[in-house]
Design an enzyme around this catalytic site. Structure first.
Site, PDB file in Angstrom:
ATOM      1  N   SER A 234      13.849  51.653 -32.899  1.00 28.89           N
ATOM      2  CA  SER A 234      13.337  53.057 -33.453  1.00 28.89           C
ATOM      3  C   SER A 234      14.518  54.081 -33.466  1.00 28.89           C
ATOM      4  O   SER A 234      15.314  54.193 -32.492  1.00 28.89           O
ATOM      5  CB  SER A 234      12.027  53.473 -32.628  1.00 28.89           C
ATOM      6  OG  SER A 234      11.747  54.750 -32.828  1.00 28.89           O
TER       7      SER A 234
ATOM      8  N   TYR B 127       8.739  54.886 -24.619  1.00 28.58           N
ATOM      9  CA  TYR B 127       9.177  54.461 -25.695  1.00 28.58           C
ATOM     10  C   TYR B 127      10.603  54.337 -26.083  1.00 28.58           C
ATOM     11  O   TYR B 127      11.237  53.415 -26.513  1.00 28.58           O
ATOM     12  CB  TYR B 127       8.246  54.905 -26.879  1.00 28.58           C
ATOM     13  CG  TYR B 127       8.559  54.263 -28.126  1.00 28.58           C
ATOM     14  CD1 TYR B 127       7.837  53.060 -28.536  1.00 28.58           C
ATOM     15  CD2 TYR B 127       9.085  55.144 -29.119  1.00 28.58           C
ATOM     16  CE1 TYR B 127       8.039  52.518 -29.780  1.00 28.58           C
ATOM     17  CE2 TYR B 127       9.183  54.554 -30.669  1.00 28.58           C
ATOM     18  CZ  TYR B 127       8.668  53.318 -30.896  1.00 28.58           C
ATOM     19  OH  TYR B 127       9.007  52.785 -32.030  1.00 28.58           O
TER      20      TYR B 127
ATOM     21  N   LYS C   9      13.317  51.478 -26.517  1.00 32.59           N
ATOM     22  CA  LYS C   9      14.036  51.205 -27.957  1.00 32.59           C
ATOM     23  C   LYS C   9      15.602  51.357 -27.642  1.00 32.59           C
ATOM     24  O   LYS C   9      16.197  50.751 -28.296  1.00 32.59           O
ATOM     25  CB  LYS C   9      13.528  52.056 -28.809  1.00 32.59           C
ATOM     26  CG  LYS C   9      11.860  51.680 -29.124  1.00 32.59           C
ATOM     27  CD  LYS C   9      11.769  50.187 -29.722  1.00 32.59           C
ATOM     28  CE  LYS C   9      10.445  49.676 -30.290  1.00 32.59           C
ATOM     29  NZ  LYS C   9      10.289  48.508 -30.714  1.00 32.59           N
TER      30      LYS C   9
END
Length: 267
Positions: A150, A163, A167
């Site tokens: 991401s 997150y 990533k």
């Protein structure tokens, strides 16, 4: 070989995780349209069967494996399942992952470790199991691992600590794995921007939030799952045969998060 022929993966075999919907589903169908047979895995069998129908509609074979891919043994088992079903394994797409945004003080150690496990450990488990099987294939095959990261793995924004960290780790795992597996297997990834998947269903229903996503994206729109799938086909096919250890940015041109989560200052 024409330039368009380079974007085919005829008679290759792919495993795609998180393939019941969104980017994973679009990628499985795109690889089938490019000539691959596909094993697809996710939690919900009904979603997978719908995707399998699209794969078969493209003239290719599909194997459906409903599984909780947070279980690394289940993730690793997909490699052998694909090999048993199709007799070879050439392409792995590590798509399963994701973590709900959270404020810093609400992100405890367990939450951070869970994010790493779901986004990185699962990819490693499947890829590690796949590599010996991929090496048994015909010499002309394109052996490729593609992981879906991401843009939050290369940018910063409030609420994305778990997150974004996971990533970013997946992105660097990609670079390191590419070094370890060269020259036999290419390993690449995609830095994904805002894409209209189930993760954005809530946002899609709030006009103000959708407007923010669109106006803060240089290309002026939210991405489609097929935008990412096209990038995966490029990386997995002969078109990308001179690319390894790279993260392709498919994000509409954004350099910073295009959605403010409204996380307040710590007090």
């Amino acid at each position: 070989m024409s330039i368009l022929d380079r974007f085919t993966v005829t008679d290759h075999v792919a495993v795609v995780t998180g393939a019941g919907r969104g980017i994973g589903a679009a990628t499985a169908v795109a690889l089938a349209q490019a000539g691959a047979d596909v094993l697809i895995a996710a939690r919900h069998a009904d979603q997978l069967e719908a995707v399998a129908d699209l794969v078969r509609g493209a003239g290719r074979r599909a194997v459906v494996v409903p599984a909780d891919l947070s279980d690394t043994d289940a993730a690793a088992g997909l490699a052998q399942a694909a090999y048993d079903a199709f007799g070879r394994l050439d392409i792995v797409v590590n798509n399963v992952g994701g973590t709900i945004p959270n404020a810093f003080l609400d992100t405890d150690v367990a939450y951070l470790e869970e994010a790493f496990h779901f986004n990185v450990s699962t990819a490693h488990a499947l890829s590690r199991a796949a590599v010996p099987l991929m090496l048994t294939g015909p010499p002309e095959a394109q052996r490729s691992i593609v992981s879906i990261s991401s843009m939050m793995g290369r940018a910063s924004g409030r609420g994305y600590l778990a997150y974004g960290t996971a990533k970013a780790a997946l992105a660097h795992w990609t670079r390191l794995a590419a070094t370890d597996l060269a020259p036999r297997i290419r390993v690449n990834g995609v830095f994904v921007g805002s894409v209209m998947t189930s993760a954005l269903e809530f946002v899609a229903g709030v006009p103000e939030m959708m407007e923010q996503l669109e106006t803060r994206t240089p290309l002026g729109r939210v991405g489609e799952p097929e935008d990412i799938a096209a990038g995966v086909v490029y990386l997995a096919s002969r078109a990308g045969q001179y690319v390894t250890g790279k993260l392709l940015e498919i994000d509409g041109g954004i350099q910073q998060p295009n959605l403010d989560l409204g996380v307040p200052d710590v007090t």
